[in-house]
Scaffold this motif. Sequence first.
Motif, PDB file in Angstrom:
ATOM      1  N   HIS A   1       0.831  -1.205   0.000  1.00 15.26           N
ATOM      2  CA  HIS A   1       0.000   0.000   0.000  1.00 15.26           C
ATOM      3  C   HIS A   1       0.871   1.263   0.000  1.00 15.26           C
ATOM      4  CE1 HIS A   1      -3.535   2.428   0.550  1.00 15.26           C
ATOM      5  NE2 HIS A   1      -3.012   2.974   1.626  1.00 15.26           N
ATOM      6  N   VAL A   2       1.885   1.291   0.842  1.00 16.22           N
ATOM      7  CA  VAL A   2       2.779   2.456   0.899  1.00 16.22           C
ATOM      8  C   VAL A   2       3.498   2.631  -0.437  1.00 16.22           C
ATOM      9  CG1 VAL A   2       4.887   3.350   1.987  1.00 16.22           C
ATOM     10  CG2 VAL A   2       3.044   2.438   3.406  1.00 16.22           C
ATOM     11  N   THR A   3       3.873   1.525  -1.079  1.00 12.59           N
ATOM     12  CA  THR A   3       4.516   1.598  -2.393  1.00 12.59           C
ATOM     13  C   THR A   3       3.572   2.224  -3.418  1.00 12.59           C
ATOM     14  OG1 THR A   3       5.859  -0.352  -1.897  1.00 12.59           O
ATOM     15  CG2 THR A   3       5.602   0.244  -4.221  1.00 12.59           C
ATOM     16  N   PHE A   4       2.287   1.803  -3.405  1.00 14.99           N
ATOM     17  CA  PHE A   4       1.310   2.399  -4.310  1.00 14.99           C
ATOM     18  C   PHE A   4       1.151   3.896  -4.045  1.00 14.99           C
ATOM     19  CE2 PHE A   4      -0.991  -1.897  -4.874  1.00 14.99           C
ATOM     20  CZ  PHE A   4      -0.272  -2.168  -6.029  1.00 14.99           C
ATOM     21  N   ILE A   5       1.066   4.272  -2.772  1.00 13.04           N
ATOM     22  CA  ILE A   5       0.923   5.694  -2.426  1.00 13.04           C
ATOM     23  C   ILE A   5       2.134   6.481  -2.921  1.00 13.04           C
ATOM     24  CG2 ILE A   5       0.906   7.346  -0.512  1.00 13.04           C
ATOM     25  CD1 ILE A   5      -0.796   5.303   1.047  1.00 13.04           C
ATOM     26  N   PHE A   6       3.329   5.978  -2.611  1.00 10.09           N
ATOM     27  CA  PHE A   6       4.554   6.657  -3.020  1.00 10.09           C
ATOM     28  C   PHE A   6       4.649   6.760  -4.542  1.00 10.09           C
ATOM     29  CE2 PHE A   6       9.164   6.634  -3.937  1.00 10.09           C
ATOM     30  CZ  PHE A   6       9.501   7.819  -3.308  1.00 10.09           C
ATOM     31  N   SER A   7       4.326   5.683  -5.244  1.00  9.38           N
ATOM     32  CA  SER A   7       4.354   5.694  -6.712  1.00  9.38           C
ATOM     33  C   SER A   7       3.362   6.706  -7.265  1.00  9.38           C
ATOM     34  CB  SER A   7       4.026   4.303  -7.266  1.00  9.38           C
ATOM     35  OG  SER A   7       4.966   3.364  -6.863  1.00  9.38           O
ATOM     36  N   GLY A   8       2.164   6.742  -6.682  1.00 15.09           N
ATOM     37  CA  GLY A   8       1.150   7.695  -7.131  1.00 15.09           C
ATOM     38  C   GLY A   8       1.591   9.132  -6.931  1.00 15.09           C
ATOM     39  N   LEU A   9       2.145   9.408  -5.762  1.00 15.44           N
ATOM     40  CA  LEU A   9       2.622  10.765  -5.487  1.00 15.44           C
ATOM     41  C   LEU A   9       3.757  11.148  -6.420  1.00 15.44           C
ATOM     42  CD1 LEU A   9       2.552  10.828  -1.577  1.00 15.44           C
ATOM     43  CD2 LEU A   9       1.073  12.110  -3.137  1.00 15.44           C
ATOM     44  N   LEU A  10       4.677  10.215  -6.632  1.00 11.24           N
ATOM     45  CA  LEU A  10       5.798  10.480  -7.522  1.00 11.24           C
ATOM     46  C   LEU A  10       5.321  10.740  -8.948  1.00 11.24           C
ATOM     47  CD1 LEU A  10       8.615  10.371  -6.254  1.00 11.24           C
ATOM     48  CD2 LEU A  10       9.025   8.307  -7.582  1.00 11.24           C
ATOM     49  N   TYR A  11       4.378   9.932  -9.413  1.00 11.36           N
ATOM     50  CA  TYR A  11       3.857  10.138 -10.762  1.00 11.36           C
ATOM     51  C   TYR A  11       3.148  11.483 -10.871  1.00 11.36           C
ATOM     52  CZ  TYR A  11       1.688   9.806 -15.192  1.00 11.36           C
ATOM     53  OH  TYR A  11       1.304  10.098 -16.466  1.00 11.36           O
ATOM     54  N   ALA A  12       2.356  11.848  -9.858  1.00  9.80           N
ATOM     55  CA  ALA A  12       1.643  13.129  -9.889  1.00  9.80           C
ATOM     56  C   ALA A  12       2.630  14.299  -9.927  1.00  9.80           C
ATOM     57  CB  ALA A  12       0.714  13.244  -8.682  1.00  9.80           C
ATOM     58  N   VAL A  13       3.702  14.206  -9.157  1.00  8.01           N
ATOM     59  CA  VAL A  13       4.718  15.262  -9.165  1.00  8.01           C
ATOM     60  C   VAL A  13       5.398  15.331 -10.533  1.00  8.01           C
ATOM     61  CG1 VAL A  13       6.972  15.924  -8.212  1.00  8.01           C
ATOM     62  CG2 VAL A  13       5.112  15.265  -6.684  1.00  8.01           C
ATOM     63  N   MET A  14       5.757  14.171 -11.092  1.00  2.04           N
ATOM     64  CA  MET A  14       6.402  14.156 -12.413  1.00  2.04           C
ATOM     65  C   MET A  14       5.461  14.722 -13.478  1.00  2.04           C
ATOM     66  SD  MET A  14       8.655  10.618 -12.508  1.00  2.04           S
ATOM     67  CE  MET A  14       7.226   9.609 -12.594  1.00  2.04           C
ATOM     68  N   ASP A  15       4.189  14.378 -13.399  1.00  2.00           N
ATOM     69  CA  ASP A  15       3.216  14.887 -14.361  1.00  2.00           C
ATOM     70  C   ASP A  15       3.085  16.398 -14.243  1.00  2.00           C
ATOM     71  OD1 ASP A  15       1.127  14.422 -16.391  1.00  2.00           O
ATOM     72  OD2 ASP A  15      -0.221  15.133 -14.799  1.00  2.00           O
ATOM     73  N   ARG A  16       3.052  16.886 -13.015  1.00  2.00           N
ATOM     74  CA  ARG A  16       2.946  18.335 -12.793  1.00  2.00           C
ATOM     75  C   ARG A  16       4.182  19.064 -13.323  1.00  2.00           C
ATOM     76  NH1 ARG A  16      -0.534  21.247  -9.507  1.00  2.00           N
ATOM     77  NH2 ARG A  16       0.193  23.332  -9.075  1.00  2.00           N
ATOM     78  N   LEU A  17       5.352  18.476 -13.089  1.00  4.24           N
ATOM     79  CA  LEU A  17       6.588  19.092 -13.596  1.00  4.24           C
ATOM     80  C   LEU A  17       6.607  19.088 -15.117  1.00  4.24           C
ATOM     81  CD1 LEU A  17       9.243  17.582 -11.150  1.00  4.24           C
ATOM     82  CD2 LEU A  17       8.430  19.972 -11.248  1.00  4.24           C
ATOM     83  N   GLN A  18       6.139  18.007 -15.720  1.00  6.78           N
ATOM     84  CA  GLN A  18       6.111  17.919 -17.185  1.00  6.78           C
ATOM     85  C   GLN A  18       5.170  18.959 -17.771  1.00  6.78           C
ATOM     86  OE1 GLN A  18       4.437  14.321 -18.727  1.00  6.78           O
ATOM     87  NE2 GLN A  18       5.032  14.771 -20.815  1.00  6.78           N
ATOM     88  N   ARG A  19       4.049  19.203 -17.105  1.00  6.04           N
ATOM     89  CA  ARG A  19       3.085  20.193 -17.602  1.00  6.04           C
ATOM     90  C   ARG A  19       3.478  21.610 -17.233  1.00  6.04           C
ATOM     91  NH1 ARG A  19      -2.928  17.753 -17.316  1.00  6.04           N
ATOM     92  NH2 ARG A  19      -2.432  15.622 -17.877  1.00  6.04           N
ATOM     93  N   GLY A  20       4.567  21.760 -16.533  1.00  7.47           N
ATOM     94  CA  GLY A  20       5.051  23.089 -16.167  1.00  7.47           C
ATOM     95  C   GLY A  20       4.452  23.613 -14.888  1.00  7.47           C
ATOM     96  N   GLY A  21       3.788  22.739 -14.100  1.00  5.80           N
ATOM     97  CA  GLY A  21       3.234  23.155 -12.816  1.00  5.80           C
ATOM     98  C   GLY A  21       2.196  24.236 -12.915  1.00  5.80           C
ATOM     99  N   GLY A  22       1.455  24.270 -14.035  1.00  5.00           N
ATOM    100  CA  GLY A  22       0.441  25.306 -14.241  1.00  5.00           C
ATOM    101  C   GLY A  22      -0.650  25.286 -13.188  1.00  5.00           C
ATOM    102  N   ASP A  23      -1.365  26.394 -13.082  1.00  7.39           N
ATOM    103  CA  ASP A  23      -2.422  26.528 -12.079  1.00  7.39           C
ATOM    104  C   ASP A  23      -3.644  25.668 -12.376  1.00  7.39           C
ATOM    105  OD1 ASP A  23      -0.899  28.357 -10.724  1.00  7.39           O
ATOM    106  OD2 ASP A  23      -1.761  30.096 -11.760  1.00  7.39           O
ATOM    107  N   GLY A  24      -3.768  25.201 -13.606  1.00  6.79           N
ATOM    108  CA  GLY A  24      -4.943  24.426 -13.981  1.00  6.79           C
ATOM    109  C   GLY A  24      -4.911  22.988 -13.482  1.00  6.79           C
ATOM    110  N   HIS A  25      -3.873  22.589 -12.728  1.00  7.72           N
ATOM    111  CA  HIS A  25      -3.766  21.181 -12.312  1.00  7.72           C
ATOM    112  C   HIS A  25      -3.592  21.087 -10.824  1.00  7.72           C
ATOM    113  CE1 HIS A  25      -3.540  20.084 -16.469  1.00  7.72           C
ATOM    114  NE2 HIS A  25      -2.576  20.960 -16.616  1.00  7.72           N
TER     115      HIS A  25
END
Length: 171
Positions: free
Chosen positions: A147-171
């Motif tokens: 469960h902790v691995t899933f949480i950590f993976s999800g958070l990491l993916y969300a951060v990477m996605d936000r960085l890829q999109r430029g951290g815009g306010d729309g996300h």
Amino acid sequence: MKQFERSFEHLLFSSRWLMAPVYLGLVLAMVVLLVKFAKEVLYLLSHILTASGAEMIIGVLSLVDIALIMNLLIIIMFSGYENFVSKMEDLHNHQDRPDWMGHIGFADLKIKLIGSIVAISGIELLKGFMNVGNLDDRELAWMIGIHVTFIFSGLLYAVMDRLQRGGGDGH
């Protein structure tokens, strides 16, 4: 040579239809889950007077688990089909068309998928805690670790996605 290139590109483009049976298979998986859901409801109803509170809670959590998985399958089928196979043009004005349909991109789909996996894992972990007397420490530790691995993976993916999109306010 240009004709070969065009034909090859047309073949590649047409190959997207190979995914259609996969989405049909997911519909069949939903039918299987619906049968499992009905079986669980019948079990709960038949044991309503004899089951303990913990058994009822575990049964209800199993129903929620199945519902989350079915919701996830719908999101995957609709957005996957529209993103990778074909637009559902005839359904754009349908009164029951979900608002999100047609607006979920591949990155959004992955975030929803990871979020659903974390929720499903959390429910399984809660069921494990409710049934802690039947689990040894090693099994419980594995459930928590996964469960902790899933949480950590999800958070990491969300951060990477936000960085890829430029951290815009729309996300």
